[in-house]
Design a protein around this motif. Sequence first.
Motif, PDB file in Angstrom:
ATOM      1  N   ALA A  88       0.827  -1.203   0.000  1.00 48.09           N
ATOM      2  CA  ALA A  88       0.000   0.000   0.000  1.00 48.09           C
ATOM      3  C   ALA A  88       0.868   1.263   0.000  1.00 48.09           C
ATOM      4  O   ALA A  88       0.531   2.240  -0.668  1.00 48.09           O
ATOM      5  CB  ALA A  88      -0.923   0.000   1.212  1.00 48.09           C
ATOM      6  N   ARG A 119       2.013   1.502  -3.575  1.00 48.42           N
ATOM      7  CA  ARG A 119       0.933   1.738  -4.539  1.00 48.42           C
ATOM      8  C   ARG A 119       0.440   3.175  -4.489  1.00 48.42           C
ATOM      9  O   ARG A 119       0.198   3.796  -5.522  1.00 48.42           O
ATOM     10  CB  ARG A 119      -0.223   0.789  -4.250  1.00 48.42           C
ATOM     11  CG  ARG A 119      -1.389   1.003  -5.161  1.00 48.42           C
ATOM     12  CD  ARG A 119      -2.495   0.045  -4.908  1.00 48.42           C
ATOM     13  NE  ARG A 119      -3.572   0.290  -5.860  1.00 48.42           N
ATOM     14  CZ  ARG A 119      -4.739  -0.286  -5.791  1.00 48.42           C
ATOM     15  NH1 ARG A 119      -4.981  -1.157  -4.848  1.00 48.42           N
ATOM     16  NH2 ARG A 119      -5.667  -0.002  -6.672  1.00 48.42           N
ATOM     17  N   TYR A 120       0.272   3.716  -3.283  1.00 41.72           N
ATOM     18  CA  TYR A 120      -0.267   5.061  -3.134  1.00 41.72           C
ATOM     19  C   TYR A 120       0.824   6.111  -2.919  1.00 41.72           C
ATOM     20  O   TYR A 120       0.524   7.262  -2.656  1.00 41.72           O
ATOM     21  CB  TYR A 120      -1.264   5.103  -1.975  1.00 41.72           C
ATOM     22  CG  TYR A 120      -2.476   4.258  -2.237  1.00 41.72           C
ATOM     23  CD1 TYR A 120      -3.405   4.630  -3.199  1.00 41.72           C
ATOM     24  CD2 TYR A 120      -2.688   3.082  -1.546  1.00 41.72           C
ATOM     25  CE1 TYR A 120      -4.516   3.859  -3.456  1.00 41.72           C
ATOM     26  CE2 TYR A 120      -3.803   2.305  -1.789  1.00 41.72           C
ATOM     27  CZ  TYR A 120      -4.712   2.695  -2.741  1.00 41.72           C
ATOM     28  OH  TYR A 120      -5.806   1.931  -2.997  1.00 41.72           O
ATOM     29  N   TYR A 145       0.433   6.184   7.056  1.00 42.51           N
ATOM     30  CA  TYR A 145      -0.363   4.989   6.780  1.00 42.51           C
ATOM     31  C   TYR A 145      -0.827   4.317   8.067  1.00 42.51           C
ATOM     32  O   TYR A 145      -1.953   3.829   8.142  1.00 42.51           O
ATOM     33  CB  TYR A 145       0.433   4.000   5.921  1.00 42.51           C
ATOM     34  CG  TYR A 145      -0.404   2.863   5.420  1.00 42.51           C
ATOM     35  CD1 TYR A 145      -1.316   3.051   4.399  1.00 42.51           C
ATOM     36  CD2 TYR A 145      -0.308   1.601   5.992  1.00 42.51           C
ATOM     37  CE1 TYR A 145      -2.097   2.017   3.942  1.00 42.51           C
ATOM     38  CE2 TYR A 145      -1.081   0.562   5.543  1.00 42.51           C
ATOM     39  CZ  TYR A 145      -1.977   0.772   4.516  1.00 42.51           C
ATOM     40  OH  TYR A 145      -2.764  -0.251   4.074  1.00 42.51           O
ATOM     41  N   ALA A 193      -6.916   2.162   2.713  1.00 43.82           N
ATOM     42  CA  ALA A 193      -6.782   2.516   1.304  1.00 43.82           C
ATOM     43  C   ALA A 193      -7.759   3.617   0.906  1.00 43.82           C
ATOM     44  O   ALA A 193      -7.458   4.419   0.017  1.00 43.82           O
ATOM     45  CB  ALA A 193      -7.004   1.287   0.434  1.00 43.82           C
ATOM     46  N   CYS A 217      -6.028   6.714   1.674  1.00 41.28           N
ATOM     47  CA  CYS A 217      -4.950   6.932   0.703  1.00 41.28           C
ATOM     48  C   CYS A 217      -5.499   7.446  -0.626  1.00 41.28           C
ATOM     49  O   CYS A 217      -4.855   8.253  -1.297  1.00 41.28           O
ATOM     50  CB  CYS A 217      -4.162   5.650   0.482  1.00 41.28           C
ATOM     51  SG  CYS A 217      -3.209   5.134   1.906  1.00 41.28           S
TER      52      CYS A 217
END
Length: 185
Positions: free
Chosen positions: A33, A36-37, A45, A105, A108
């Motif tokens: 994650a 990805r972000y 996070y 997510a 994010c």
Amino acid sequence: MVRKLKYHEQKLLRQLDLVNWEASAGNLAEVRALRRYRVGRREDYVQYKALARAVRALARRLRDLGPASAAFRARCAAALLEKLYGLGLVNSRQSLAVCESLSAAAFCRRRLPCLLVKLRMAQNLRHAVTFVEQGHVRVGPEVVTDPALLVPRAVEDFITWVDASRLRQKVLDYNQERDDFDLAA
């Protein structure tokens, strides 16, 4: 005497944190994650995960209230759904079931670089993060240089380029919308 480390050994050592080795091993899903972000700080996070966990716990508590407090439950559930919908974390205000499936997510996806990609102001997240850090983007009247900014739905329409930004000038040139008055400024 200790010999000098070779290049590949130095590279491996940079990836290893000997002080916090338990935390650096981390969760594989968390690392995915973060990549990805393009979340720069792991603490952000972790905070998103804690907020998502708190919202899920609150939704479960509201769901488990007895029938004697149905009016209170409906009022609190509507307030929670309205708040999460306004922040852009859920897509509907229908039921608490969407709150119980909230994840980090979702937070994010509401970060400014992700919205720049969604609005097609940047090709990918790497460019979007660079644009934000270099000060090319403003939200409303404020120039934003922090990519961790969470943008609510109400402010999403006010994401634009800074007036003095070279990117804005290139976009206006490409669309043949650049004004002569802008050239002087």
